[in-house]
Motif scaffolding. Structure first.
Motif: not given
Length: 121
Positions: A16-18, A31-32, A67-69, A75-77
């Motif tokens: 669950f990420s911002p 959710e990812f 995945m936290a920040p 794409e950047s993740a």
């Protein structure tokens, strides 16, 4: 002479990420599900030694870190995961990363958006 390639993978790691282009997505989160797979030459004199393979717990911890920040694009993740894996494991032959976003805000019913990167040496 035959060669053996070993694959280590994590499938459907849930976060669950911002992450999202819109500020509401970064505020509320989403959710990812992340899949990551790596392969490398199998050169394992003792298959009971963790040092002779890649520890999938370490793979998972890389995903947790990436995945936290807050960020705008998946794409950047995915790129950060790829770069971290290449930095940490010099012997990787292939890397596949897929990040699926559940219910992206474009009006679809139970839709997913997916971003994938594939690396091959």
């Amino acid at each position: 002479m035959a060669t053996i390639t070993q694959e280590i993978a994590i499938k459907d790691a849930r976060f669950f990420s911002p992450i999202g282009f819109y500020s509401e997505e970064q505020l509320l989160g989403n959710e990812f599900y992340v899949d990551v797979s790596v392969s490398f030459p199998f050169n394992n004199p003792n298959s009971e030694q963790l040092d002779n393979t890649i520890n999938y717990e370490e793979l998972y911890q890389i995903l947790v870190e990436i995945m936290a920040p807050r960020r705008e694009l998946l794409e950047s993740a995915a790129e950060d995961v790829l770069n971290k894996l290449l930095e940490k494991y010099a012997n990787l032959q292939t890397i596949s990363i897929s990040i699926r976003k559940q219910n992206p805000p474009f009006g679809g019913d139970i839709a997913q958006s997916v971003v994938s990167l594939h690396y091959q040496r």
